[in-house]
Design a protein around this motif. Structure first.
Motif, PDB file in Angstrom:
ATOM      1  N   PHE A 111       5.269  -3.130 -13.560  1.00 41.47           N
ATOM      2  CA  PHE A 111       6.281  -2.615 -12.645  1.00 41.47           C
ATOM      3  C   PHE A 111       5.663  -1.521 -11.779  1.00 41.47           C
ATOM      4  O   PHE A 111       4.933  -0.663 -12.285  1.00 41.47           O
ATOM      5  CB  PHE A 111       7.464  -2.026 -13.408  1.00 41.47           C
ATOM      6  CG  PHE A 111       8.260  -3.039 -14.177  1.00 41.47           C
ATOM      7  CD1 PHE A 111       8.992  -4.012 -13.523  1.00 41.47           C
ATOM      8  CD2 PHE A 111       8.272  -3.016 -15.563  1.00 41.47           C
ATOM      9  CE1 PHE A 111       9.736  -4.939 -14.229  1.00 41.47           C
ATOM     10  CE2 PHE A 111       9.011  -3.932 -16.282  1.00 41.47           C
ATOM     11  CZ  PHE A 111       9.742  -4.907 -15.614  1.00 41.47           C
ATOM     12  N   ALA A 112       5.987  -1.532 -10.490  1.00 43.03           N
ATOM     13  CA  ALA A 112       5.492  -0.498  -9.587  1.00 43.03           C
ATOM     14  C   ALA A 112       6.541  -0.180  -8.543  1.00 43.03           C
ATOM     15  O   ALA A 112       7.326  -1.047  -8.126  1.00 43.03           O
ATOM     16  CB  ALA A 112       4.195  -0.946  -8.904  1.00 43.03           C
ATOM     17  N   GLN A 113       6.567   1.082  -8.122  1.00 41.32           N
ATOM     18  CA  GLN A 113       7.476   1.535  -7.063  1.00 41.32           C
ATOM     19  C   GLN A 113       6.691   1.614  -5.766  1.00 41.32           C
ATOM     20  O   GLN A 113       5.610   2.221  -5.712  1.00 41.32           O
ATOM     21  CB  GLN A 113       8.050   2.903  -7.426  1.00 41.32           C
ATOM     22  CG  GLN A 113       9.035   3.462  -6.406  1.00 41.32           C
ATOM     23  CD  GLN A 113       9.652   4.761  -6.882  1.00 41.32           C
ATOM     24  OE1 GLN A 113       9.525   5.135  -8.046  1.00 41.32           O
ATOM     25  NE2 GLN A 113      10.324   5.462  -5.983  1.00 41.32           N
ATOM     26  N   LEU A 114       7.208   0.977  -4.716  1.00 40.91           N
ATOM     27  CA  LEU A 114       6.547   0.956  -3.413  1.00 40.91           C
ATOM     28  C   LEU A 114       7.174   2.018  -2.511  1.00 40.91           C
ATOM     29  O   LEU A 114       8.386   2.055  -2.350  1.00 40.91           O
ATOM     30  CB  LEU A 114       6.681  -0.423  -2.760  1.00 40.91           C
ATOM     31  CG  LEU A 114       6.117  -1.620  -3.554  1.00 40.91           C
ATOM     32  CD1 LEU A 114       6.381  -2.914  -2.816  1.00 40.91           C
ATOM     33  CD2 LEU A 114       4.619  -1.436  -3.797  1.00 40.91           C
ATOM     34  N   THR A 115       6.346   2.865  -1.940  1.00 41.76           N
ATOM     35  CA  THR A 115       6.824   3.909  -1.035  1.00 41.76           C
ATOM     36  C   THR A 115       6.127   3.780   0.311  1.00 41.76           C
ATOM     37  O   THR A 115       5.014   3.253   0.403  1.00 41.76           O
ATOM     38  CB  THR A 115       6.562   5.313  -1.615  1.00 41.76           C
ATOM     39  OG1 THR A 115       5.159   5.450  -1.907  1.00 41.76           O
ATOM     40  CG2 THR A 115       7.352   5.527  -2.893  1.00 41.76           C
TER      41      THR A 115
END
Length: 754
Positions: free
Chosen positions: A461-465
């Motif tokens: 899981f990764a958060q894209l900014t």
């Protein structure tokens, strides 16, 4: 039958939970579930009902609402103590209230309190959660709707009451179940199987990427509903990019897009399973056997060299082990095993078999995680009611895989599938790198990858900014070292979020969110919440960490141990007349008998794996044994006397194999092959030694007669072939031909691995 009276009203009518309706939507390997629980109060007084039930341990509970007549109320996530106080206040003031909270002891147990339900009134409770689907060793995706919640074992000296649930026989479960599922995937759906009767699978399009299935009519919710979903090209990696919630603040978890990467590298009886497992271990390894209950025992003072002498000793000791150690307390055994020194460069591997009835789940998982750098853990949940959080959690924290054996499933194939994974070379030096457009960055939110297993799914899981001027592709590269070689896998994905995931207005007329709304975000939130809860347990009652959990739970709408869902119907304010009647809804419990094991072992890599510990636990003796019928001592002791009792022919042959991989030419082997000793002797080629001839016959019989059970005997057959190749026999093809004639088979030499 006296225990049933607590399940009935004063008028001997059923408790108020009348029915359960479940809708399942599976998208690739993520499931969204909506359960509707229908209550009815047939008492002449207001009633409070409490229903304690299990959910998957890694589920993210994200929605809770109630329908009473024409009134629809949606629950809010609140700090747990505040929610409990407001629930009590609501009941005191004559308001209807509903409280959903997670157990402090185990995150796979929830309790639902339905408060102040007036006489003759009905209420429908809607509960929604999302969860990842566990991948079985045969590539099937497993979904389980638990029907059983067994009282969990409470270790001596531990604090807090264990969960107590009233249990009833299957025929008296007072509520019904309707269940339907919709499955969709980028890959064709090959089949859907279940231990329960299903209506035929209905495909919704020509490429077979969408399908529906439902339980057959007349199903009683007297056992777990388990679905196994199989896709074509199951090993293809996938990625899902989900846009953030429009109303959420940018920079927060719910406000930014997230990406989920799916990376995939290329018991009958428990006694029989242990036999197969031990016979399949390679020469040169070390092993030990532990049994545990309220206490624990082990066969050897320390791990012993795998030899015929030690194998016979271990199997004899297994026969003598008592199953009355009490409870299901594995923590002490785990701590003792972890306290043993590891052989340098030989990481420990643990095979754990348990019915999972413990209440100190979090403590056990913390212990496994603390030692994760020194072992891999393969866990097996046996029987209805095994804690999914415990079984999946031990495998997750230990870098292995989990399997569940329920109903009439055979344990042996699943155990051997996991053993093949354990025999894979260790993977080390795992690293991730991202190739993203300028202005976009990725922050990993899932725990670090510590292991990769061929055929086993790993989620990232990764958060894209940040923002980019136009939709484009991203790429994730996974690098690792396997068997001394540098390897890498790449996964390309579209940064454009999937349609329909970011629309805040996508609610139905009642205000309920659709099944597919922000599923990935909520799975990420669940992962982060569990990680923070673990940090809090390790560091003590840290107020700041608890605050972070509560904030994330409130922001994402996902439950935690420190929060609860509360719904209050403020439209009715009549004072309660008299005390509330308390009813606890029963959960069916199925009595089980058998010999359970919990296994542990270690290895390095390849065919020369070093196994250090095999950890076994027996839960309860068979019902026959309870009535004084002792198990036969020489059932698989390795002695060469013919067996007096009939056994499965395959297991009879397996029991005769020597630790080195060979068989001996004796009356027992002849009986197992359905021949006489004279038949084996007179057909033996003159130049063949007796043990070589016996081993060839055993291999021919396995490949020619037991081909359907190859998953069970394949590893021990490879060991036998390795032993034969070491003999360097020149006439092996002629001997195989002679063996085919004797046994009536037509097995080619190459098929035997020779």
């Amino acid at each position: 039958m006296s225990n049933l009276f607590g399940l009935l009203t004063l008028k001997k009518e059923s408790v108020p939970l009348k029915s359960i309706e479940v809708q399942l939507e599976v998208k690739d390997h993520v499931a969204a579930v909506v359960s509707t629980l229908n209550y009815e109060n047939k008492e002449d007084k207001p009633l409070e009902a409490v229903f304690v039930f299990p959910l998957p341990g890694d589920a993210a509970v994200c929605h809770f609402s109630a329908q009473i007549g024409e009134t629809h109320i949606v629950a809010e996530v609140k700090e747990k103590q505040q929610a409990q106080e407001e629930y009590d206040d609501a009941l005191s003031s004559g308001q209807q209230a509903f409280l959903l909270e997670e157990s402090d002891q185990s995150p796979d147990i929830f309790s639902l309190s339905v408060g102040s339900l007036p006489p003759g009134e009905s209420a429908s409770i809607r509960l929604e959660y999302v969860t990842e689907l566990a991948v079985e060793a045969d590539d099937g995706l497993r979904f389980c709707l638990p029907a059983v919640l067994n009282p969990r074992y409470q270790p001596q000296g531990s604090q807090g009451p264990s969960v107590q649930v009233t249990s009833v026989p299957a025929s008296l479960v007072p509520y019904s179940l309707s269940f339907s599922a919709r499955v969709s995937s980028p890959r064709p759906i090959s089949k859907v199987e279940s231990s329960c009767s299903l209506e035929p699978l209905q495909y919704l399009n020509t490429d077979q990427t969408q399908a529906t299935v439902k339980l057959a009519a007349g199903h009683k919710f007297d056992r777990d509903v388990e679905l196994l979903i199989y896709y074509k090209d199951a090993h293809q990696p996938t990625a899902v990019v989900e846009a953030g919630q429009a109303s959420a603040k940018p920079g927060t978890l719910m406000g930014d897009p997230v990406v989920m990467e799916s990376h995939q590298s290329r018991i009958a009886s428990a006694r029989d399973t242990l036999l197969l497992l031990l016979k399949s271990l390679p020469m040169g390894c070390y092993f030990n056997i532990y049994s545990f209950g309220g206490s624990y025992e082990h066969v050897f003072p320390k791990s012993a060299k795998y030899s015929q002498k030690n194998l016979k000793r271990a199997l004899k000791r297994v026969e003598e082990m008592n199953a009355d150690l009490g409870g299901t307390e594995m923590l002490g055994a785990l701590q003792h095993i972890y306290g043993q020194p590891c052989i340098p460069d030989e990481p420990r591997q643990l095979f754990i078999f348990t019915d999972g009835e413990v209440c100190n789940t979090k403590t056990i998982l913390d212990e496994v995680k603390k030692n994760c750098e020194f072992h891999r853990c393969f866990s097996f949940g046996i029987g209805e009611g095994a804690s999914s959080e415990l079984i999946n959690g031990m495998a997750r924290e230990g870098g292995g895989c989990a399997q569940f054996i329920v109903g009439n499933e055979r344990m042996q194939p699943k155990v051997m599938q996991s053993l093949r994974l354990a025999l894979q070379p260790l993977v080390s030096d795992i690293s991730l790198s991202w190739d993203l457009p300028k202005g976009v960055s990725a922050t990993i939110l899932s725990p670090p990858l510590r292991s990769l297993l061929q055929g086993h799914r790993s989620l990232i899981f990764a958060q894209l900014t940040g923002e980019c001027s136009e939709a484009t592709d991203g790429c994730l590269t996974v690098r690792f070292t396997a068997a001394g070689h540098q390897c890498q896998n790449q996964l390309h994905f579209d940064l454009q979020a999937a349609e329909g995931t970011a629309n805040d207005s996508g609610c139905d007329q009642k205000g309920d969110l659709p099944l597919t709304c922000f599923t990935t975000h909520r799975l990420v939130a669940r992962t982060l919440i569990r990680s923070l809860e673990r940090e809090q347990r390790e560091n003590g009652e840290e107020v700041e960490e608890i605050k972070r959990v509560v904030e994330l739970s409130l922001q994402s709408g996902v439950s935690s141990v420190f929060t609860a869902f509360l719904a209050v119907n403020k439209s009715n304010g009549k004072a309660v007349q008299g005390p509330l009647i308390y009813r606890e809804n029963p959960t069916h419990r199925q009595l089980r008998h058998g010999v359970w094991l919990d296994l542990m072992s270690d290895d390095s890599c390849g065919e020369k794996n070093i196994f250090r510990r095999i950890f076994s636990s027996w839960r309860k003796r068979t019902s026959a044994n309870k009535h004084g019928k002792s198990l036969k001592k020489k059932q698989f002791s390795g002695d060469s006397e013919p067996r007096k009792s009939a056994r499965d022919p395959l297991l009879e042959l397996v029991s005769l194999q020597d630790a080195s991989g060979c068989w001996l030419l004796d009356p027992c082997l002849a009986a197992a092959l359905g021949k006489s000793t004279e038949d084996l002797e007179k057909t033996k080629p003159a130049s063949a030694k007796k043990d070589v001839w016996a081993t060839i016959l055993a291999l021919i019989w396995l490949h020619g007669v037991q081909v359907d059970a190859k998953d069970e005997w394949d590893l021990l057959a490879r060991k036998a072939a390795l032993w034969l190749r070491a003999k360097k026999a020149l006439c092996i093809r002629d001997w195989v031909e002679a063996g085919n004639v004797l046994l009536g088979c037509n097995v080619q030499t190459d098929a035997l691995g020779l």
